[in-house]
Scaffold this active site. Structure first.
Site, PDB file in Angstrom:
ATOM      1  N   LYS A 175       0.582  39.201 -19.010  1.00  0.00           N
ATOM      2  CA  LYS A 175      -0.098  38.977 -20.202  1.00  0.00           C
ATOM      3  C   LYS A 175      -1.639  39.037 -20.449  1.00  0.00           C
ATOM      4  O   LYS A 175      -2.313  38.676 -19.404  1.00  0.00           O
ATOM      5  CB  LYS A 175       0.208  37.402 -20.853  1.00  0.00           C
ATOM      6  N   ASP A 204       1.442  43.182 -21.678  1.00  0.00           N
ATOM      7  CA  ASP A 204       1.561  42.820 -23.006  1.00  0.00           C
ATOM      8  C   ASP A 204       0.542  42.288 -23.672  1.00  0.00           C
ATOM      9  O   ASP A 204       0.012  41.167 -23.249  1.00  0.00           O
ATOM     10  CB  ASP A 204       2.707  42.082 -22.953  1.00  0.00           C
ATOM     11  N   GLU A 230       1.948  47.102 -24.387  1.00  0.00           N
ATOM     12  CA  GLU A 230       2.765  46.521 -25.074  1.00  0.00           C
ATOM     13  C   GLU A 230       1.990  45.897 -26.188  1.00  0.00           C
ATOM     14  O   GLU A 230       1.132  45.172 -26.046  1.00  0.00           O
ATOM     15  CB  GLU A 230       3.796  45.731 -24.696  1.00  0.00           C
ATOM     16  N   GLU A 256       9.143  44.626 -30.832  1.00  0.00           N
ATOM     17  CA  GLU A 256       9.568  43.380 -30.713  1.00  0.00           C
ATOM     18  C   GLU A 256       9.769  42.646 -31.923  1.00  0.00           C
ATOM     19  O   GLU A 256      10.597  41.775 -32.610  1.00  0.00           O
ATOM     20  CB  GLU A 256       9.165  42.271 -29.314  1.00  0.00           C
ATOM     21  N   ASP A 279      14.478  44.361 -30.233  1.00  0.00           N
ATOM     22  CA  ASP A 279      15.234  43.056 -29.508  1.00  0.00           C
ATOM     23  C   ASP A 279      16.518  42.761 -30.231  1.00  0.00           C
ATOM     24  O   ASP A 279      16.737  42.859 -31.574  1.00  0.00           O
ATOM     25  CB  ASP A 279      14.282  41.810 -29.792  1.00  0.00           C
ATOM     26  N   HIS A 306      13.455  44.600 -25.980  1.00  0.00           N
ATOM     27  CA  HIS A 306      12.725  43.422 -25.555  1.00  0.00           C
ATOM     28  C   HIS A 306      13.703  42.329 -25.523  1.00  0.00           C
ATOM     29  O   HIS A 306      14.779  42.298 -26.208  1.00  0.00           O
ATOM     30  CB  HIS A 306      11.783  43.325 -26.756  1.00  0.00           C
ATOM     31  N   GLU A 343      13.985  43.399 -19.523  1.00  0.00           N
ATOM     32  CA  GLU A 343      13.142  42.618 -19.322  1.00  0.00           C
ATOM     33  C   GLU A 343      13.749  41.104 -18.723  1.00  0.00           C
ATOM     34  O   GLU A 343      14.908  40.675 -19.220  1.00  0.00           O
ATOM     35  CB  GLU A 343      12.473  42.192 -20.652  1.00  0.00           C
TER      36      GLU A 343
END
Length: 391
Positions: A175, A204, A230, A256, A279, A306, A343
Protein backbone atom coordinates in the site's frame (compact mmCIF):
# COMPACT_ATOMS: atom_id res chain seq x y z
CA UNK A 1 -37.43 -25.81 -8.13
CA UNK A 2 -38.51 -22.47 -6.66
CA UNK A 3 -36.97 -19.87 -4.39
CA UNK A 4 -38.64 -20.19 -1.02
CA UNK A 5 -36.79 -17.77 1.27
CA UNK A 6 -34.06 -15.11 1.13
CA UNK A 7 -32.24 -13.95 4.26
CA UNK A 8 -29.40 -11.50 4.82
CA UNK A 9 -26.73 -11.65 7.51
CA UNK A 10 -24.66 -8.64 8.51
CA UNK A 11 -21.35 -9.69 10.05
CA UNK A 12 -18.94 -7.44 11.93
CA UNK A 13 -15.63 -8.20 13.69
CA UNK A 14 -13.86 -5.42 15.67
CA UNK A 15 -10.09 -5.55 15.18
CA UNK A 16 -9.00 -3.68 18.32
CA UNK A 17 -5.26 -3.02 18.28
CA UNK A 18 -4.95 -4.90 14.95
CA UNK A 19 -6.59 -2.02 13.05
CA UNK A 20 -4.80 -0.81 9.94
CA UNK A 21 -4.94 2.02 7.39
CA UNK A 22 -5.04 2.35 3.64
CA UNK A 23 -4.63 5.73 1.96
CA UNK A 24 -8.33 6.40 2.47
CA UNK A 25 -9.26 5.39 6.00
CA UNK A 26 -8.70 3.24 9.04
CA UNK A 27 -10.02 -0.32 9.21
CA UNK A 28 -11.12 -0.78 12.82
CA UNK A 29 -13.26 -3.80 11.88
CA UNK A 30 -13.99 -6.36 9.18
CA UNK A 31 -17.56 -6.54 8.00
CA UNK A 32 -19.65 -8.10 5.28
CA UNK A 33 -23.15 -8.95 4.21
CA UNK A 34 -24.05 -12.51 3.31
CA UNK A 35 -27.23 -13.62 1.59
CA UNK A 36 -28.72 -17.08 2.05
CA UNK A 37 -31.28 -18.39 -0.45
CA UNK A 38 -33.42 -21.44 0.31
CA UNK A 39 -35.44 -23.45 -2.21
CA UNK A 40 -38.51 -25.67 -1.96
CA UNK A 41 -36.31 -28.71 -2.68
CA UNK A 42 -34.03 -28.14 0.31
CA UNK A 43 -31.08 -26.86 -1.74
CA UNK A 44 -29.60 -23.59 -0.54
CA UNK A 45 -26.97 -21.11 -1.68
CA UNK A 46 -24.72 -18.42 -0.20
CA UNK A 47 -23.55 -15.15 -1.69
CA UNK A 48 -21.71 -12.05 -0.49
CA UNK A 49 -21.79 -8.30 -1.03
CA UNK A 50 -21.46 -5.10 0.97
CA UNK A 51 -17.92 -5.58 2.21
CA UNK A 52 -16.66 -2.16 1.09
CA UNK A 53 -18.77 0.32 3.05
CA UNK A 54 -21.62 -0.12 5.53
CA UNK A 55 -23.32 -3.44 4.74
CA UNK A 56 -26.74 -2.34 5.99
CA UNK A 57 -27.79 -0.53 2.77
CA UNK A 58 -26.92 -3.59 0.70
CA UNK A 59 -29.02 -5.80 2.97
CA UNK A 60 -31.90 -3.33 2.68
CA UNK A 61 -31.78 -3.48 -1.12
CA UNK A 62 -32.23 -7.24 -0.89
CA UNK A 63 -34.76 -7.37 1.92
CA UNK A 64 -36.95 -4.46 0.86
CA UNK A 65 -36.71 -4.55 -2.95
CA UNK A 66 -35.06 -7.47 -4.72
CA UNK A 67 -36.25 -10.41 -2.61
CA UNK A 68 -39.86 -9.64 -3.47
CA UNK A 69 -39.07 -10.15 -7.15
CA UNK A 70 -37.40 -13.51 -6.57
CA UNK A 71 -39.67 -15.47 -4.24
CA UNK A 72 -41.30 -18.27 -6.22
CA UNK A 73 -38.88 -17.96 -9.16
CA UNK A 74 -36.64 -20.67 -10.61
CA UNK A 75 -33.13 -20.28 -9.09
CA UNK A 76 -31.53 -22.19 -11.95
CA UNK A 77 -31.78 -19.14 -14.21
CA UNK A 78 -29.23 -16.75 -12.67
CA UNK A 79 -28.66 -14.70 -15.82
CA UNK A 80 -32.37 -14.28 -16.47
CA UNK A 81 -32.92 -13.12 -12.90
CA UNK A 82 -29.86 -10.85 -13.12
CA UNK A 83 -31.29 -9.07 -16.16
CA UNK A 84 -34.65 -8.65 -14.46
CA UNK A 85 -33.15 -7.30 -11.23
CA UNK A 86 -30.94 -4.86 -13.10
CA UNK A 87 -33.71 -3.66 -15.39
CA UNK A 88 -36.01 -3.00 -12.43
CA UNK A 89 -33.36 -0.89 -10.64
CA UNK A 90 -31.55 0.69 -13.59
CA UNK A 91 -33.09 4.14 -13.11
CA UNK A 92 -31.53 4.52 -9.65
CA UNK A 93 -29.04 1.68 -9.18
CA UNK A 94 -26.59 1.47 -12.07
CA UNK A 95 -23.63 1.53 -9.68
CA UNK A 96 -22.97 0.98 -6.01
CA UNK A 97 -25.31 -0.53 -3.46
CA UNK A 98 -27.87 -2.14 -5.73
CA UNK A 99 -25.20 -3.80 -7.86
CA UNK A 100 -23.53 -5.17 -4.72
CA UNK A 101 -26.92 -6.59 -3.71
CA UNK A 102 -27.42 -8.16 -7.13
CA UNK A 103 -23.86 -9.55 -6.91
CA UNK A 104 -24.59 -11.32 -3.63
CA UNK A 105 -27.83 -12.83 -4.94
CA UNK A 106 -26.21 -13.91 -8.19
CA UNK A 107 -23.40 -15.76 -6.41
CA UNK A 108 -25.95 -17.57 -4.24
CA UNK A 109 -27.96 -18.59 -7.31
CA UNK A 110 -24.86 -20.08 -8.96
CA UNK A 111 -24.14 -21.89 -5.69
CA UNK A 112 -27.64 -23.38 -5.79
CA UNK A 113 -27.32 -24.42 -9.42
CA UNK A 114 -24.00 -26.14 -8.76
CA UNK A 115 -25.45 -28.04 -5.82
CA UNK A 116 -28.58 -28.99 -7.79
CA UNK A 117 -26.47 -30.37 -10.64
CA UNK A 118 -23.74 -31.81 -8.43
CA UNK A 119 -21.04 -29.73 -10.13
CA UNK A 120 -18.62 -27.02 -9.00
CA UNK A 121 -19.34 -23.53 -10.31
CA UNK A 122 -16.21 -23.53 -12.46
CA UNK A 123 -17.66 -26.46 -14.43
CA UNK A 124 -20.91 -24.56 -14.99
CA UNK A 125 -18.90 -21.58 -16.24
CA UNK A 126 -17.22 -23.71 -18.89
CA UNK A 127 -14.51 -25.64 -17.10
CA UNK A 128 -11.30 -25.09 -15.18
CA UNK A 129 -7.99 -24.23 -16.82
CA UNK A 130 -6.39 -24.81 -13.43
CA UNK A 131 -7.37 -26.46 -10.12
CA UNK A 132 -5.14 -24.18 -8.04
CA UNK A 133 -4.44 -20.48 -8.56
CA UNK A 134 -1.16 -18.61 -8.00
CA UNK A 135 -1.67 -16.21 -5.11
CA UNK A 136 -0.27 -12.83 -4.20
CA UNK A 137 -0.31 -11.56 -0.63
CA UNK A 138 -2.00 -8.22 -0.02
CA UNK A 139 -0.46 -6.56 3.01
CA UNK A 140 2.02 -3.92 4.17
CA UNK A 141 -0.69 -1.45 5.11
CA UNK A 142 -0.06 1.36 7.58
CA UNK A 143 -0.05 -0.04 11.11
CA UNK A 144 1.22 0.54 14.62
CA UNK A 145 0.48 3.04 17.35
CA UNK A 146 1.32 5.89 14.97
CA UNK A 147 0.86 4.73 11.35
CA UNK A 148 1.92 8.18 10.11
CA UNK A 149 5.39 7.84 11.67
CA UNK A 150 6.86 5.98 8.74
CA UNK A 151 10.49 5.90 9.91
CA UNK A 152 9.73 4.01 13.09
CA UNK A 153 7.68 1.53 11.04
CA UNK A 154 10.21 0.76 8.29
CA UNK A 155 11.80 -2.19 10.10
CA UNK A 156 8.43 -3.67 10.99
CA UNK A 157 7.30 -3.19 7.39
CA UNK A 158 10.31 -5.11 6.09
CA UNK A 159 9.74 -7.90 8.60
CA UNK A 160 6.09 -8.15 7.57
CA UNK A 161 7.03 -8.46 3.91
CA UNK A 162 9.68 -11.10 4.67
CA UNK A 163 7.07 -13.01 6.64
CA UNK A 164 4.90 -13.33 3.55
CA UNK A 165 7.84 -14.63 1.53
CA UNK A 166 8.71 -17.09 4.28
CA UNK A 167 5.10 -18.29 4.19
CA UNK A 168 5.48 -19.20 0.51
CA UNK A 169 4.36 -16.11 -1.38
CA UNK A 170 6.43 -15.02 -4.37
CA UNK A 171 4.20 -12.02 -5.13
CA UNK A 172 3.18 -9.17 -2.81
CA UNK A 173 0.88 -6.18 -3.15
CA UNK A 174 1.74 -3.25 -0.91
CA UNK A 175 0.00 0.00 0.00
CA UNK A 176 0.95 3.60 -0.70
CA UNK A 177 -0.87 6.93 -0.71
CA UNK A 178 -1.33 7.83 2.97
CA UNK A 179 1.99 9.67 3.28
CA UNK A 180 3.94 12.14 1.13
CA UNK A 181 5.31 10.60 -2.05
CA UNK A 182 8.93 10.70 -0.88
CA UNK A 183 8.08 8.84 2.33
CA UNK A 184 5.98 6.23 0.57
CA UNK A 185 8.81 5.64 -1.89
CA UNK A 186 11.06 5.00 1.10
CA UNK A 187 8.54 2.48 2.42
CA UNK A 188 8.41 0.71 -0.95
CA UNK A 189 12.22 0.66 -1.16
CA UNK A 190 12.44 -0.86 2.33
CA UNK A 191 10.09 -3.64 1.28
CA UNK A 192 12.07 -4.30 -1.89
CA UNK A 193 15.29 -4.49 0.10
CA UNK A 194 13.69 -6.86 2.61
CA UNK A 195 12.33 -9.37 0.06
CA UNK A 196 14.98 -9.12 -2.65
CA UNK A 197 14.64 -8.77 -6.38
CA UNK A 198 13.15 -12.19 -7.14
CA UNK A 199 9.81 -11.41 -5.45
CA UNK A 200 7.23 -9.69 -7.65
CA UNK A 201 5.85 -6.48 -6.13
CA UNK A 202 2.60 -4.70 -6.97
CA UNK A 203 1.53 -1.33 -5.56
CA UNK A 204 -1.99 -0.19 -4.62
CA UNK A 205 -2.59 3.56 -4.30
CA UNK A 206 -6.33 3.35 -3.49
CA UNK A 207 -6.92 6.36 -5.78
CA UNK A 208 -4.85 8.74 -3.64
CA UNK A 209 -3.26 10.94 -6.34
CA UNK A 210 -4.15 13.36 -9.07
CA UNK A 211 -2.68 12.53 -12.48
CA UNK A 212 0.46 14.66 -12.05
CA UNK A 213 1.37 13.19 -8.67
CA UNK A 214 0.50 9.69 -9.85
CA UNK A 215 3.10 10.01 -12.62
CA UNK A 216 5.62 11.32 -10.09
CA UNK A 217 4.96 8.40 -7.76
CA UNK A 218 5.05 5.74 -10.47
CA UNK A 219 8.27 7.16 -11.91
CA UNK A 220 9.87 6.53 -8.53
CA UNK A 221 8.37 3.04 -8.30
CA UNK A 222 9.73 2.07 -11.73
CA UNK A 223 13.22 2.00 -10.23
CA UNK A 224 12.07 -0.73 -7.81
CA UNK A 225 10.85 -3.11 -10.51
CA UNK A 226 7.16 -2.88 -9.64
CA UNK A 227 4.97 -4.98 -11.96
CA UNK A 228 1.76 -2.96 -11.85
CA UNK A 229 0.23 -0.04 -9.98
CA UNK A 230 -3.40 -0.15 -8.91
CA UNK A 231 -5.84 2.77 -8.76
CA UNK A 232 -3.35 5.63 -9.11
CA UNK A 233 -6.15 8.21 -9.55
CA UNK A 234 -9.82 8.40 -8.57
CA UNK A 235 -12.05 5.93 -10.47
CA UNK A 236 -14.14 8.70 -12.05
CA UNK A 237 -11.13 10.36 -13.71
CA UNK A 238 -10.89 8.50 -17.03
CA UNK A 239 -8.84 11.29 -18.60
CA UNK A 240 -6.45 11.08 -15.65
CA UNK A 241 -6.02 7.35 -16.19
CA UNK A 242 -5.30 7.88 -19.88
CA UNK A 243 -2.74 10.57 -19.06
CA UNK A 244 -0.95 8.45 -16.45
CA UNK A 245 -0.91 5.38 -18.68
CA UNK A 246 0.64 7.42 -21.51
CA UNK A 247 3.44 8.76 -19.30
CA UNK A 248 4.72 5.70 -17.41
CA UNK A 249 6.36 2.37 -18.22
CA UNK A 250 4.24 0.25 -15.92
CA UNK A 251 0.94 -1.61 -16.21
CA UNK A 252 -2.05 0.31 -14.82
CA UNK A 253 -4.78 -1.61 -12.99
CA UNK A 254 -8.24 -0.50 -11.92
CA UNK A 255 -11.77 -1.77 -11.39
CA UNK A 256 -12.53 -2.68 -7.80
CA UNK A 257 -14.72 0.45 -7.62
CA UNK A 258 -16.37 -0.17 -10.98
CA UNK A 259 -19.67 -1.87 -11.75
CA UNK A 260 -21.12 -4.00 -14.55
CA UNK A 261 -19.98 -4.42 -18.13
CA UNK A 262 -21.05 -0.85 -18.82
CA UNK A 263 -18.61 0.68 -16.35
CA UNK A 264 -15.77 -1.50 -17.60
CA UNK A 265 -16.66 -0.68 -21.20
CA UNK A 266 -15.89 2.96 -20.46
CA UNK A 267 -12.59 2.12 -18.74
CA UNK A 268 -11.43 -0.22 -21.47
CA UNK A 269 -12.54 1.57 -24.64
CA UNK A 270 -11.08 4.86 -23.39
CA UNK A 271 -7.66 3.19 -23.13
CA UNK A 272 -7.38 3.71 -19.37
CA UNK A 273 -6.08 0.37 -18.10
CA UNK A 274 -3.90 -2.64 -18.82
CA UNK A 275 -5.47 -4.79 -16.08
CA UNK A 276 -9.17 -4.97 -15.19
CA UNK A 277 -9.95 -5.79 -11.56
CA UNK A 278 -13.66 -6.54 -11.16
CA UNK A 279 -14.65 -7.74 -7.69
CA UNK A 280 -17.12 -10.62 -8.05
CA UNK A 281 -19.05 -9.42 -4.97
CA UNK A 282 -19.27 -5.86 -6.28
CA UNK A 283 -19.31 -5.75 -10.09
CA UNK A 284 -22.50 -7.79 -10.55
CA UNK A 285 -21.63 -11.31 -9.47
CA UNK A 286 -20.47 -14.25 -11.56
CA UNK A 287 -23.01 -13.64 -14.31
CA UNK A 288 -21.72 -10.13 -14.97
CA UNK A 289 -18.08 -11.03 -14.37
CA UNK A 290 -18.15 -13.37 -17.38
CA UNK A 291 -19.31 -10.49 -19.61
CA UNK A 292 -16.64 -8.17 -18.20
CA UNK A 293 -13.90 -10.74 -18.80
CA UNK A 294 -15.04 -11.33 -22.39
CA UNK A 295 -15.07 -7.59 -23.03
CA UNK A 296 -11.61 -7.15 -21.53
CA UNK A 297 -10.11 -9.99 -23.56
CA UNK A 298 -11.58 -8.60 -26.78
CA UNK A 299 -9.59 -5.41 -26.14
CA UNK A 300 -6.40 -7.15 -25.02
CA UNK A 301 -6.87 -6.23 -21.35
CA UNK A 302 -5.83 -8.72 -18.67
CA UNK A 303 -8.36 -9.63 -15.95
CA UNK A 304 -7.28 -10.14 -12.33
CA UNK A 305 -10.34 -10.06 -10.01
CA UNK A 306 -10.10 -8.01 -6.84
CA UNK A 307 -10.88 -9.95 -3.65
CA UNK A 308 -11.91 -8.46 -0.32
CA UNK A 309 -14.30 -10.03 2.15
CA UNK A 310 -15.16 -13.33 3.75
CA UNK A 311 -14.43 -16.88 2.68
CA UNK A 312 -17.47 -16.74 0.41
CA UNK A 313 -15.87 -13.91 -1.59
CA UNK A 314 -12.61 -15.81 -1.89
CA UNK A 315 -14.36 -19.02 -2.97
CA UNK A 316 -16.34 -17.18 -5.66
CA UNK A 317 -13.16 -15.53 -6.97
CA UNK A 318 -11.29 -18.83 -7.11
CA UNK A 319 -14.04 -20.41 -9.21
CA UNK A 320 -14.01 -17.43 -11.56
CA UNK A 321 -10.23 -17.34 -11.92
CA UNK A 322 -10.09 -21.10 -12.54
CA UNK A 323 -11.98 -20.51 -15.79
CA UNK A 324 -9.68 -17.76 -17.18
CA UNK A 325 -7.46 -19.03 -20.00
CA UNK A 326 -3.85 -17.92 -20.06
CA UNK A 327 -3.99 -14.60 -21.88
CA UNK A 328 -2.51 -14.47 -24.42
CA UNK A 329 -1.90 -18.18 -24.88
CA UNK A 330 1.65 -19.51 -24.75
CA UNK A 331 3.01 -23.01 -24.46
CA UNK A 332 4.51 -22.03 -21.11
CA UNK A 333 2.30 -20.15 -18.65
CA UNK A 334 4.06 -17.28 -16.90
CA UNK A 335 2.60 -15.68 -13.79
CA UNK A 336 2.44 -11.85 -14.05
CA UNK A 337 2.55 -12.16 -17.84
CA UNK A 338 -0.34 -14.36 -18.93
CA UNK A 339 -1.32 -16.63 -16.02
CA UNK A 340 -4.10 -15.23 -13.79
CA UNK A 341 -3.64 -14.99 -10.05
CA UNK A 342 -5.75 -14.48 -6.95
CA UNK A 343 -5.51 -11.73 -4.38
CA UNK A 344 -4.98 -13.30 -0.93
CA UNK A 345 -5.52 -10.61 1.68
CA UNK A 346 -3.26 -11.18 4.69
CA UNK A 347 -4.82 -8.68 7.09
CA UNK A 348 -6.65 -10.00 10.15
CA UNK A 349 -10.05 -11.33 9.08
CA UNK A 350 -11.95 -14.04 10.99
CA UNK A 351 -14.70 -13.81 8.35
CA UNK A 352 -12.23 -15.25 5.86
CA UNK A 353 -10.25 -17.59 8.10
CA UNK A 354 -12.92 -18.99 10.43
CA UNK A 355 -16.35 -18.63 8.77
CA UNK A 356 -16.04 -21.65 6.49
CA UNK A 357 -15.63 -25.23 7.59
CA UNK A 358 -13.12 -25.63 4.76
CA UNK A 359 -9.83 -23.76 5.26
CA UNK A 360 -7.93 -22.11 2.43
CA UNK A 361 -4.22 -22.82 2.43
CA UNK A 362 -1.23 -21.73 0.40
CA UNK A 363 0.44 -24.74 -1.27
CA UNK A 364 3.51 -24.08 -3.43
CA UNK A 365 2.45 -20.47 -3.80
CA UNK A 366 -1.08 -21.39 -4.93
CA UNK A 367 -4.56 -21.62 -3.39
CA UNK A 368 -6.59 -24.72 -4.26
CA UNK A 369 -9.98 -24.09 -5.89
CA UNK A 370 -12.86 -25.72 -3.93
CA UNK A 371 -13.98 -28.77 -5.89
CA UNK A 372 -17.34 -29.55 -4.28
CA UNK A 373 -20.74 -28.73 -5.81
CA UNK A 374 -21.55 -25.04 -6.15
CA UNK A 375 -19.04 -22.86 -4.33
CA UNK A 376 -17.73 -26.03 -2.70
CA UNK A 377 -17.72 -24.52 0.79
CA UNK A 378 -19.94 -24.71 3.86
CA UNK A 379 -20.68 -22.01 6.42
CA UNK A 380 -19.82 -22.74 10.05
CA UNK A 381 -23.06 -21.67 11.72
CA UNK A 382 -21.39 -21.20 15.10
CA UNK A 383 -18.99 -18.62 13.64
CA UNK A 384 -21.85 -16.99 11.73
CA UNK A 385 -23.80 -16.57 14.96
CA UNK A 386 -20.72 -15.31 16.80
CA UNK A 387 -20.16 -12.35 14.46
CA UNK A 388 -23.78 -11.71 13.48
CA UNK A 389 -25.08 -8.18 14.07
CA UNK A 390 -28.39 -8.54 15.87
CA UNK A 391 -31.26 -6.40 14.61
Amino acid sequence: MKILKIETYILRVPLGNERFYSSQCAFPERNSMLVHIETDEGIDGWGEGGQYGPPEPVASCINDVLAKQLIGRDPLQPMVLWDEMYASTRDFGQKGTYIEAISAIDIALWDIMGKALGKPIYTLLGGAHRKSVPAYATGCYYRGEDPFDYRSNLHRLGEEAKGYVDAGFRMLKIKVGLLPIEQDLERAAAIRQAVGNDVKLFVDCNHSYNAFNAVKMISGLEKLGIVFVEEPVIPEDLEGYKYVRSKVNMAIACGECEYTRYGFKNLITAGCIDIAQPDICVCGGLSEWMKIMALAQAFGVWTIPHVWGSGIALAAALHAIATIPEFPHTANRVVTQNEPMVEYDRNPNPLRDLLLKEKFELVNGCVVVPAGPGLGVEIDRKILEKYLVRK
